[in-house]
Design an enzyme around this catalytic site. Structure first.
Site, PDB file in Angstrom:
ATOM      1  CB  SER A 116      -0.907   0.003   1.225  1.00  0.00           C
ATOM      2  OG  SER A 116      -1.786   1.100   1.187  1.00  0.00           O
ATOM      3  CG  ASP A 147       8.482   8.144  -9.954  1.00  0.00           C
ATOM      4  OD1 ASP A 147       8.048   6.983  -9.841  1.00  0.00           O
ATOM      5  OD2 ASP A 147       8.786   8.631 -11.068  1.00  0.00           O
ATOM      6  CG  ASN A 177      10.054   4.414 -12.569  1.00  0.00           C
ATOM      7  OD1 ASN A 177       9.022   5.082 -12.650  1.00  0.00           O
ATOM      8  ND2 ASN A 177      10.076   3.220 -11.996  1.00  0.00           N
ATOM      9  NE  ARG A 308     -10.952  12.607  29.612  1.00  0.00           N
ATOM     10  CZ  ARG A 308     -10.855  13.895  29.358  1.00  0.00           C
ATOM     11  NH1 ARG A 308      -9.982  14.326  28.470  1.00  0.00           N
ATOM     12  NH2 ARG A 308     -11.639  14.768  29.959  1.00  0.00           N
ATOM     13  CB  SER A 335      -7.758  15.229  25.230  1.00  0.00           C
ATOM     14  OG  SER A 335      -8.071  16.601  25.224  1.00  0.00           O
ATOM     15  CD  GLU A 356      -4.762  12.293  13.325  1.00  0.00           C
ATOM     16  OE1 GLU A 356      -5.091  13.124  14.186  1.00  0.00           O
ATOM     17  OE2 GLU A 356      -4.614  12.595  12.112  1.00  0.00           O
ATOM     18  CG  PHE A 381      -8.962  12.691  15.389  1.00  0.00           C
ATOM     19  CD1 PHE A 381     -10.190  13.053  14.817  1.00  0.00           C
ATOM     20  CD2 PHE A 381      -8.442  13.490  16.380  1.00  0.00           C
ATOM     21  CE1 PHE A 381     -10.862  14.190  15.227  1.00  0.00           C
ATOM     22  CE2 PHE A 381      -9.114  14.642  16.802  1.00  0.00           C
ATOM     23  CZ  PHE A 381     -10.322  14.988  16.224  1.00  0.00           C
ATOM     24  CG  ASP A 413     -16.020  18.690  21.816  1.00  0.00           C
ATOM     25  OD1 ASP A 413     -16.206  19.899  22.047  1.00  0.00           O
ATOM     26  OD2 ASP A 413     -15.092  18.037  22.316  1.00  0.00           O
TER      27      ASP A 413
END
Length: 615
Positions: A116, A147, A177, A308, A335, A356, A381, A413
């Site tokens: 990938s 490239d 190339n 968290r 956070s 990320e 994210f 949020d």
């Protein structure tokens, strides 16, 4: 080797690339032929590597970012004596170690899975960071790029990070190339265009004719002498170099040469050159095995603690007794609470900023060096780094990923910050482990358990505080669950994880007052799932109700269904999940609007009990 010998080695690498692809009837020989002289110089003059000891800490690291040019890599292995000619000709066949795109699962000399495009350089940055900042090693990291892949944004995340970190042990050799899969690349043979881009990220650049072995040799030497900057060697090459009928021609990407025998003859025939690769410098591993007693943080039962917070404190404690543990974060450590680790162990904390893809790639790179990385950011994210997670699994990398601020429970949020697809994303990864704790002690135990697991490990944490349910000495085996409410009169089982565990308990208490006995299962291990407990609950209560702060596709509900894929009857099942697009509201309002709070659970349980067949 002198100039003539290097040139001859380049021709041998071309011939063997053509032979391997011809034997397989597939592959990318022309992409291999363009970089053959680059590989010849690197292998014979500059790479320091012990093929008998691939784990030698002093070994340089070679990453083939243009993974489709695997025939070239395997031809180089043959020239170094690592594989024989017979094995070279098993390329792309069933059971062969020589896959179409190389992976470390098959070959010990491959650092990371590629194929990938755009992944080799970011992972190389992680390897270089580990060598320079952690191992204190003089080893170099060589990344052979194509490239075409420089159109990938991940390459420039890597370029900026490498420049910022002054990784002068990192060398990118770009095989320019001119031709991609379907035709010319964006910049063709314009080496200046590529140089400007790398220089903007504070790289030293060298432009060179990629078929002039002496010029390539000097460029590699210049890279080795450069201090304070990574180096990009920009090599102008010809795709299919050496065979007039195919070189610099479109339409031949990914195809064996039309007349392999004639091409081999034109290239000078089969050779048997052997290269004595330079020995690596003596080195030793600096990180140690676990030592001392692990003192995990402790909380009082009923105390309000966000998972968290527990993650950050537990990771810092783990880092005290395990000097092989490192932490990476995507500029949200205040956070995610990775800041606790950063303060306790600053020499093993890496800020990857809001990149990320580079965050996950750096974790993969560090894992190749024997470190145990924990990489954290918001759960939402991590979706943009999914391809790096997928390829890490392909390569068998062992990394820990932590997604905070999951679900609608984060509140005001809004949906852009809410991880609502993450459980599905990580459950779909081959060999992954997916964990979703509901309280602080459970989180702390699972953080430590992750360090001993294989493959991709994902921990989902929550923003808001919740009551501590378990004692500090409770065990939480991966693949297990906890039954929090149970009786011989249970009419329905509520299966929850994370924030919805607390909602399920509130609903169970309310229903108990109505004479409806409800079993509550905390399914903290979402993958692997506790099949035994779920099957027993189905048999004993007849109804299952799953509730999750996640979209209904691929999350907790689907994980529960996995327990009933052995042909047995599927129990009566209702799934509560986030089915609408949330907006901004308080956490309590969000849970209610999504239909996953205690009230919604109670309503659904009453309906299930009303329609259940009572023996």
């Amino acid at each position: 080797m002198d100039t003539a010998e290097l040139t001859d080695l380049g021709q041998q690498l071309r011939v063997d690339s053509v032979r391997a692809a011809a034997a397989a009837g597939s592959g990318h020989p022309t992409s291999s032929m363009s970089a053959a002289d680059l590989m010849a110089v690197l292998l014979a003059h500059h790479l320091r590597y012990d093929f008998d000891r691939p784990a030698h800490p002093g070994n340089d690291r070679l990453v083939l970012s243009k993974g489709h040019a695997s025939p070239l890599l395997y031809a180089a292995y043959k020239a170094a004596g690592a594989i024989g000619d017979d094995e070279l000709l098993t390329f792309r066949t069933l059971g062969s170690r020589l896959e179409g795109h190389p992976t470390p699962r098959r070959l010990p000399w491959v650092e990371t899975a590629t194929g990938s495009l755009g992944q080799g350089l970011p992972v190389g940055v992680g390897i270089a960071l580990a060598a320079l900042r952690l191992d204190r090693s003089a080893a170099r990291v060589w990344v052979l790029c194509g490239d075409s892949e420089l159109a990938e944004g991940s390459v420039w995340e890597a370029a900026e990070h490498a420049g910022h970190e002054h990784l002068d042990n990192l060398v990118a050799i770009v095989d320019v190339n001119r031709l991609g899969q379907r035709g010319p690349t964006r910049h063709g043979h314009d080496l200046d265009a590529y140089a400007r881009r790398f220089q903007a990220f504070d790289w030293h650049t060298v432009r060179v004719d990629g078929h002039d072995v002496d010029a390539v040799d000097r460029a590699c030497a210049e890279a080795l002498s450069t201090r304070g900057q990574p180096t990009a060697i920009l090599a102008r090459t010809i795709k299919g170099k050496g065979v007039a009928s195919v070189q610099d021609r479109e339409g031949l990407h990914g195809k064996p040469l039309p007349d392999a025998e004639a091409a081999i003859a034109e290239l000078g025939g089969i050779r048997g050159l052997r290269v004595r690769v330079h020995e690596p410098a003596d080195a030793r591993l600096l990180h140690s095995v676990p030592t001392g007693r692990l003192d995990l943080p402790r909380w009082e039962e009923g105390e309000e603690v966000a998972t968290r917070d527990a993650y950050g404190k537990a990771l810092a404690a783990l880092g005290t007794v395990r000097e092989d543990v490192v932490a990476l974060d995507g500029e949200v450590s205040d956070s995610t609470r990775a800041e606790y680790f950063a303060k306790a162990h600053p020499e093993r904390f890496f800020e990857c900023y809001i990149a990320e893809q580079q965050l996950v790639a750096a974790a993969v790179g560090m894992a190749t060096r024997g470190w145990v990385p924990y990489a954290s950011t918001f759960a939402a994210f991590l979706t943009r780094a999914h391809d790096f997670v997928r390829m890490a699994s392909v390569g068998g990398a062992g990394i820990n990923l932590v997604g905070s601020h999951a679900g609608v429970a984060i509140g005001q949020d809004g949906p852009s910050q809410m991880g609502l697809e993450d459980l599905a994303m990580f459950r779909a990864v081959h060999g992954s482990t997916v964990l979703y704790p509901c309280d602080a002690h459970q989180t702390a135990r699972l953080v430590t358990a992750m360090a001993g697991l294989d493959g991709i490990r994902y921990l989902r944490t929550s923003r808001g505080a919740g009551p501590v349910l378990y004692g500090p000495d409770e065990e939480f085996p991966v693949g297990g669950s906890k039954v929090l409410r149970s009786s011989g009169r249970d009419r329905v089982t509520v299966v929850a994880a994370g924030v919805t565990v607390h909602e399920a308990l509130r609903a169970a208490d309310a229903l108990a007052g109505e004479g409806i006995a409800v079993r509550v299962v905390d399914l903290y291990s979402v993958k692997p799932v506790d099949r035994a407990v779920l099957r027993r609950a189905a048999e004993e209560t007849g109804c299952l109700l799953t509730v999750e702060d996640h979209h209904e596709e691929g999350g907790l509900g689907d994980a529960v269904l996995d327990a009933f894929t052995d042909g047995r009857p599927v129990p009566r099942l209702v799934r509560l999940a986030v089915r609408t697009m949330p907006g901004s509201a308080s956490p309590r309002e969000q849970l209610h609007a999504a239909g996953i709070d205690a009230d919604a659970i109670a309503v659904s349980a009453r309906l299930l009990v009303e329609h259940a067949v009572v023996p």
